[in-house]
Design an enzyme around this catalytic site. Structure first.
Site, PDB file in Angstrom:
ATOM      1  N   ARG A  81      36.246 -21.214 -55.886  1.00 26.92           N
ATOM      2  CA  ARG A  81      35.990 -20.119 -56.819  1.00 26.92           C
ATOM      3  C   ARG A  81      37.171 -19.816 -57.739  1.00 26.92           C
ATOM      4  NH1 ARG A  81      33.551 -19.726 -52.080  1.00 26.92           N
ATOM      5  NH2 ARG A  81      31.387 -19.013 -51.995  1.00 26.92           N
ATOM      6  N   HIS A 180      31.904 -32.278 -50.822  1.00 22.88           N
ATOM      7  CA  HIS A 180      31.228 -31.142 -50.192  1.00 22.88           C
ATOM      8  C   HIS A 180      30.164 -31.616 -49.194  1.00 22.88           C
ATOM      9  CE1 HIS A 180      29.479 -27.111 -49.865  1.00 22.88           C
ATOM     10  NE2 HIS A 180      30.510 -26.654 -50.558  1.00 22.88           N
ATOM     11  N   ASP A 252      34.015 -19.460 -43.912  1.00 20.91           N
ATOM     12  CA  ASP A 252      33.995 -19.858 -45.319  1.00 20.91           C
ATOM     13  C   ASP A 252      35.355 -19.507 -45.891  1.00 20.91           C
ATOM     14  OD1 ASP A 252      33.253 -20.782 -47.784  1.00 20.91           O
ATOM     15  OD2 ASP A 252      31.937 -19.102 -48.279  1.00 20.91           O
ATOM     16  N   GLU A 319      36.388 -29.081 -46.896  1.00 19.27           N
ATOM     17  CA  GLU A 319      36.658 -29.267 -48.320  1.00 19.27           C
ATOM     18  C   GLU A 319      38.170 -29.265 -48.547  1.00 19.27           C
ATOM     19  OE1 GLU A 319      34.119 -26.394 -50.558  1.00 19.27           O
ATOM     20  OE2 GLU A 319      33.355 -25.982 -48.545  1.00 19.27           O
TER      21      GLU A 319
END
Length: 360
Positions: A81, A180, A252, A319
């Site tokens: 992000r 991913h 996450d 990731e």
């Protein structure tokens, strides 16, 4: 050995190919030219007559074209992000595409996961490799610079998948690619990964707010569910009442890798995942400074390959990356790519049997 077949066609008639890299151990990696997607990773299992497919995915091209979970894809230009899709570079402010909650996720709504790469095969049949190339124009999703990108997947005789990233831009830009894939070492259709064990060589992590945007802090993992310095069951972290777990509905988060060396292009040991059910383990090596572990928290009755239905926590993403929102956090490792300089990063996924690994 490398096999090629047509996987499907886009609406404009463009072919999407599938390349299968196969080594002499019978391991097979299937890669699509759409998004550089790892569609299948077939691992021979001595206790079963058939191989185990350890990555989640789809049977049809149409499912990948509408997928919003990035199953198996190369993502970019910026993985993870960017807060409000905005950052400044050399005094100039850039606004890039926002595609999740007012923020830029994985490069925007038309990221690399939706592009068709040009494919060619490497020369070494003993270590089959696939070379994927793409051009991203200046202003693509708002990112500056005409960029050339090359990804090389290599499957070795040691059951290692090596992923190399090469890039160059004619203007200063930010760049943060990653793979991913959602892994389930018991098989993509085997249910939850809650009983997998994970180790991450990281003594710090970057906490985030309720929108998964980093707060800017770098905190110790000690006395938290993010302390995975020793092998720990995934369900232990998922069951924690820690506010960060509540925000993400599971894992996450970005771990700051202890073995990172800014000037090196060598993949350093970063993490390991173990599945007792299949007796498989996967070690992860990378030259990148961080690793985001994502436990598929949003899955619910998602139709997958071979009639499977994917549920919450059915896969784990590893990731390897620059930290999320690095362009807005000057104390994070820099994701800036200078004009005409060459970007290189490498991540390796090494599979082995638990018993054979323990005997080494």
């Amino acid at each position: 050995m490398i096999k090629r077949q047509i996987f499907g066609y886009l609406e404009d008639g463009q072919e999407v190919e599938q390349y299968s890299l196969i080594n002499r151990q019978g391991m097979q990696l299937d890669i699509l030219t759409l998004g550089g997607i790892v569609r299948r990773w077939l691992v021979p299992n001595s206790s079963q007559s058939e191989s185990i497919d350890i990555v989640l995915g789809f049977d049809q091209l149409s499912d990948y074209l509408t997928d919003s979970s990035y199953l198996g894809a190369i993502v970019g230009r910026y993985a993870n992000r960017i807060n409000q899709g905005r950052f400044s570079l050399n005094g100039q402010v850039f606004q890039v595409d926002v595609n999740q909650g007012g923020h830029c996720l994985h490069g925007g709504s038309d990221g690399f996961n939706q592009r068709v790469f040009k494919a060619s095969c490497g020369p070494d049949e003993q270590q089959p490799s696939l070379i994927l190339e793409l051009t991203s124009a200046d202003g693509d999703q708002g990112f500056p610079g005409n960029m050339t990108l090359k990804i090389i997947y290599t499957l070795t005789e040691q059951n290692k998948v090596k992923v190399e990233y090469f890039a160059q831009s004619d203007k200063p830009t930010v760049f943060n690619p990653t793979l991913h894939s959602y892994f389930n070492l018991a098989g993509h259709d085997s249910g939850s990964v809650r009983d997998h064990q994970v180790q991450v060589l990281a003594s710090q992590f970057t906490p985030s707010d309720e929108q998964a945007i980093p707060t800017g802090q770098i905190l110790p993992v000690s006395n938290s569910p993010f302390d995975l310095q020793q092998l720990s069951y995934v369900h232990q972290a998922l069951a924690s009442p820690h506010q960060q777990i509540v925000y993400g509905h599971g894992l996450d988060h970005n771990w700051c890798l202890d073995n990172f060396e800014p000037a090196t292009h060598t993949a350093k040991y970063a993490a390991k995942v173990v599945c007792e059910q299949s007796a498989l383990q996967m070690k992860i090596y990378t030259s990148m400074p961080g690793i985001q572990i994502f436990s598929a928290n949003h899955f619910s009755d998602m139709p997958g390959k071979e009639g499977a239905t994917y549920q919450q926590h059915q896969g784990l993403c590893f990731e390897t990356q620059f930290y999320p929102d690095s362009p807005n956090q000057p104390h994070f490792p820099s994701s800036t790519l200078a004009a005409d300089s060459e970007f290189y990063a490498v991540t390796e996924f090494v599979l082995s049997n638990i018993e054979s690994a323990q005997s080494q």
